[in-house]
Design a protein around this motif. Structure first.
Motif, PDB file in Angstrom:
ATOM      1  N   ASP A 136      51.238  29.920  -6.542  1.00  0.00           N
ATOM      2  CA  ASP A 136      51.167  28.520  -6.965  1.00  0.00           C
ATOM      3  C   ASP A 136      51.676  28.334  -8.391  1.00  0.00           C
ATOM      4  O   ASP A 136      51.975  27.218  -8.801  1.00  0.00           O
ATOM      5  CB  ASP A 136      49.720  28.003  -6.898  1.00  0.00           C
ATOM      6  N   GLU A 137      51.776  29.428  -9.152  1.00  0.00           N
ATOM      7  CA  GLU A 137      52.199  29.367 -10.550  1.00  0.00           C
ATOM      8  C   GLU A 137      53.715  29.463 -10.721  1.00  0.00           C
ATOM      9  O   GLU A 137      54.217  29.419 -11.836  1.00  0.00           O
ATOM     10  CB  GLU A 137      51.514  30.482 -11.344  1.00  0.00           C
ATOM     11  N   TYR A 138      54.438  29.645  -9.626  1.00  0.00           N
ATOM     12  CA  TYR A 138      55.895  29.720  -9.693  1.00  0.00           C
ATOM     13  C   TYR A 138      56.473  29.287  -8.352  1.00  0.00           C
ATOM     14  O   TYR A 138      55.769  29.229  -7.341  1.00  0.00           O
ATOM     15  CB  TYR A 138      56.370  31.143 -10.059  1.00  0.00           C
ATOM     16  N   LYS A 139      57.763  28.994  -8.366  1.00  0.00           N
ATOM     17  CA  LYS A 139      58.466  28.668  -7.121  1.00  0.00           C
ATOM     18  C   LYS A 139      59.523  29.729  -6.892  1.00  0.00           C
ATOM     19  O   LYS A 139      60.172  30.184  -7.824  1.00  0.00           O
ATOM     20  CB  LYS A 139      59.121  27.287  -7.215  1.00  0.00           C
ATOM     21  N   GLY A 140      59.702  30.101  -5.627  1.00  0.00           N
ATOM     22  CA  GLY A 140      60.641  31.170  -5.284  1.00  0.00           C
ATOM     23  C   GLY A 140      59.948  32.514  -5.457  1.00  0.00           C
ATOM     24  O   GLY A 140      58.741  32.632  -5.282  1.00  0.00           O
ATOM     25  N   GLY A 141      60.746  33.535  -5.801  1.00  0.00           N
ATOM     26  CA  GLY A 141      60.183  34.854  -6.061  1.00  0.00           C
ATOM     27  C   GLY A 141      59.561  35.515  -4.848  1.00  0.00           C
ATOM     28  O   GLY A 141      58.609  36.277  -4.980  1.00  0.00           O
ATOM     29  N   LYS A 142      60.120  35.262  -3.683  1.00  0.00           N
ATOM     30  CA  LYS A 142      59.566  35.834  -2.454  1.00  0.00           C
ATOM     31  C   LYS A 142      60.259  37.150  -2.129  1.00  0.00           C
ATOM     32  O   LYS A 142      61.452  37.321  -2.348  1.00  0.00           O
ATOM     33  CB  LYS A 142      59.712  34.855  -1.301  1.00  0.00           C
ATOM     34  N   LEU A 143      59.480  38.071  -1.586  1.00  0.00           N
ATOM     35  CA  LEU A 143      59.997  39.357  -1.143  1.00  0.00           C
ATOM     36  C   LEU A 143      60.600  39.172   0.241  1.00  0.00           C
ATOM     37  O   LEU A 143      59.961  38.598   1.120  1.00  0.00           O
ATOM     38  CB  LEU A 143      58.843  40.367  -1.103  1.00  0.00           C
ATOM     39  N   GLU A 144      61.837  39.637   0.425  1.00  0.00           N
ATOM     40  CA  GLU A 144      62.514  39.482   1.709  1.00  0.00           C
ATOM     41  C   GLU A 144      63.148  40.810   2.104  1.00  0.00           C
ATOM     42  O   GLU A 144      63.708  41.517   1.270  1.00  0.00           O
ATOM     43  CB  GLU A 144      63.591  38.399   1.620  1.00  0.00           C
ATOM     44  N   PHE A 145      63.060  41.130   3.402  1.00  0.00           N
ATOM     45  CA  PHE A 145      63.654  42.354   3.931  1.00  0.00           C
ATOM     46  C   PHE A 145      64.860  42.002   4.783  1.00  0.00           C
ATOM     47  O   PHE A 145      64.832  41.034   5.548  1.00  0.00           O
ATOM     48  CB  PHE A 145      62.630  43.144   4.748  1.00  0.00           C
ATOM     49  N   PHE A 146      65.908  42.812   4.661  1.00  0.00           N
ATOM     50  CA  PHE A 146      67.159  42.538   5.360  1.00  0.00           C
ATOM     51  C   PHE A 146      67.006  42.650   6.867  1.00  0.00           C
ATOM     52  O   PHE A 146      67.598  41.888   7.613  1.00  0.00           O
ATOM     53  CB  PHE A 146      68.242  43.507   4.858  1.00  0.00           C
ATOM     54  N   PHE A 147      66.191  43.603   7.338  1.00  0.00           N
ATOM     55  CA  PHE A 147      66.125  43.865   8.771  1.00  0.00           C
ATOM     56  C   PHE A 147      65.532  42.704   9.569  1.00  0.00           C
ATOM     57  O   PHE A 147      65.844  42.544  10.735  1.00  0.00           O
ATOM     58  CB  PHE A 147      65.362  45.164   9.072  1.00  0.00           C
ATOM     59  N   ASN A 148      64.688  41.903   8.952  1.00  0.00           N
ATOM     60  CA  ASN A 148      64.099  40.785   9.703  1.00  0.00           C
ATOM     61  C   ASN A 148      64.313  39.430   9.044  1.00  0.00           C
ATOM     62  O   ASN A 148      63.897  38.416   9.582  1.00  0.00           O
ATOM     63  CB  ASN A 148      62.605  41.024   9.957  1.00  0.00           C
TER      64      ASN A 148
END
Length: 191
Positions: A136-148
């Motif tokens: 809630d303290e930031y926007k974006g910054g999500k961890l994403e994996f290429f395989f899925n």
């Protein structure tokens, strides 16, 4: 600290433990990490060999040295989680490094990369990330994996483990400040 694992068995990883570390533990780790001189991660090791490609991050990084007795409960908990996680991964593991990081500026992110590479990075087996602050303290910054191609928004105090050879990224932080503790568990080279 509570034990409440959520395990995503989609290809057996990532393995995620929701809200595992409490606020006091996170505060202690963050305060301790900030006592070290920040290093700015350029994506290159000491010999100038590119470990992984980083664009627009200017991430502030501090290697955490667990030298005080305050770290014993954290290390005990991390060891317990690692043992459970490695029962699924089945890697030979031996030691650990961990860091505190802040995504400092607007639109900071990591492009697609693996946490393995040339020596000494070729012995990294398991990577992990702990969210120190709330999404809630930031926007974006999500961890994403290429395989899925799935983005993981990780709540405060949660920890996610994944094999270091997985291609992954952190999406751009477009507002606020994202704080994480991340690290690598090492072992002998793959056979």
């Amino acid at each position: 600290m509570q034990y409440n694992p959520y395990i995503n068995i989609d290809h057996r990883f990532p393995i995620h433990y929701e809200s595992y570390f409490d606020d006091q533990t996170l505060q202690n780790l963050e305060s301790h990490a900030k006592t070290f001189i920040p290093q700015f991660d350029s994506g290159y090791d000491k010999k100038g060999i590119q470990e992984h490609k980083i664009d627009n991050t200017f991430r502030k990084i501090a290697k955490i040295q667990p030298v005080s007795k305050e770290f014993i409960p954290f290390l005990d908990s991390l060891s317990k989680l690692l043992t459970e996680t490695n029962n699924i991964f089945q890697f030979d593991v031996a030691n650990i490094d961990f860091y505190y990081g802040e995504y400092l500026k607007h639109d900071s992110h990591l492009k697609w990369h693996k946490d393995t590479g040339l020596f000494p990075f070729n012995t990294r087996k398991i990577s992990f990330t702990i969210n120190v602050n709330s999404p809630d303290e930031y926007k974006g910054g999500k961890l994403e994996f290429f395989f899925n191609k799935q983005e993981y928004s990780i709540s405060k105090g949660s920890i996610t483990f994944f094999p270091s050879f997985l291609l992954h990224r952190v999406t751009p932080v477009t507002n606020g400040l994202r704080k994480v503790i991340f690290g690598f568990i090492y072992g002998p080279p793959y056979k």
